[in-house]
Design a protein around this motif. Structure first.
Motif: not given
Length: 311
Positions: A1-14, A49-61, A209-211
């Motif tokens: 059911m899962t698929q791993v991507t080679q491209r990081p979906p979040f910023a490296e500096g986050s 599951l930790c669910l982010h809002g605005f103006p934010d992203h998953a990395a803040s968790w 990272a957010l920007k």
């Protein structure tokens, strides 16, 4: 059911990048419904599951993911629909019912029957909706910074103080909103963080990272959809019925946390929430915290959450 991507979906500096380097937080994408959802995850055990809002992203968790993992949980923070290139809402909807369905689809995609949900801001709205759409899939619910119930919509109509705090929601209805958000390296986003959490300064690496998340192609246009659909009812009967289901009384044990100094949503709006929670409800005003309370008072917030989840 899962698929791993080679491209990081979040910023490296986050923050996620920092924790990942220590081996605590991992990154991948998961096929959940029709969306390939970027997630951050840590630990193993019962799913949270930790669910982010605005103006934010998953990395803040990232900090809370680490703490939950240390306490024996499998902590997962997904990106909300619209927050990554290719992540636009497949049905065009950014309503509560759509994001609630995303939560339920992710629980299934991760191979679990049930999960605990922690939602902040619009992530809280998604958590509330998921619990209403299928309470059997939600063990416990934690909402933060956006209250549940009729009092918020009433405040937008009749409460001048909350109307002032919510000015950005009304501004986001205009044609100039996207250009204004992106202007001068997202200066408006910096302003919202300063106003909503007075006295708190988001560290520069995390701000960058957010920007980077918001700068990705299409993301700002999609995230504005959450607000542009907020005040208008759906046009079709099926979506109206789904929204009604997503907005009912909540029947899972719930905890609500709100920063005492929140300058986005008044802490007073959470008074009376217990009327729409039918299986136990706790409400805590966190001193010394504004809107982004999980970053401003991370130990206190995590202690409240773990005390609730472990009880």
């Amino acid at each position: 059911m899962t698929q791993v991507t080679q491209r990081p979906p979040f910023a490296e500096g986050s923050p996620a990048g920092t924790f990942q380097a220590a081996g605590l937080v991992r990154r991948r994408t998961v096929q959940a419904g029709v969306l390939e959802v970027p997630i951050l995850e840590a630990g193993s055990g019962p799913l949270v599951l930790c669910l982010h809002g605005f103006p934010d992203h998953a990395a803040s968790w990232a900090g809370l993911l680490d703490r939950l993992a240390q306490e024996g949980y499998w902590a997962v923070a997904p990106a909300q629909r619209g927050y990554w290139p290719g992540g636009a809402a497949p049905d065009g909807s950014y309503r509560a019912s759509a994001t609630g369905q995303d939560v339920l689809a992710l629980i299934e995609a991760l191979g679990r029957r049930q999960a605990d949900l922690i939602g902040h801001d619009l992530g809280a709205r998604a958590a509330y909706a998921a619990a209403n759409l299928d309470a059997t899939r939600v063990r416990k619910l934690v909402g933060m910074a956006v209250p549940y119930g009729p009092q918020l919509r009433n405040a937008w109509v009749a409460d001048g103080d909350q109307q002032r705090r919510s000015w950005y929601m009304f501004f986001f209805q205009t044609a100039m909103a996207q250009a204004a958000v992106e202007l001068n390296d997202f200066a408006l986003i910096d302003r919202l963080w300063r106003e909503w959490s007075p006295g708190y300064e988001l560290p520069e690496t995390e701000r960058a990272a957010l920007k980077e998340t918001l700068r990705a192609p299409g993301v700002v246009a999609e995230t504005l959809g959450y607000y542009r659909q907020l005040f208008t009812p759906p046009a079709d009967e099926e979506t109206r019925a789904l929204e009604a289901r997503a907005g009912g009384a909540i029947s899972v044990p719930s905890l609500y946390l709100h920063g005492a100094d929140d300058n986005c949503m008044s802490v007073g709006l959470s008074a009376g929430m217990e009327a729409v929670f039918k299986s136990g409800f706790q409400r805590v005003a966190v001193p010394g915290a504004g809107h982004f309370l999980h970053l401003e008072q991370p130990t206190t917030v995590a202690d409240h959450i773990l005390g609730f989840l472990n009880s």
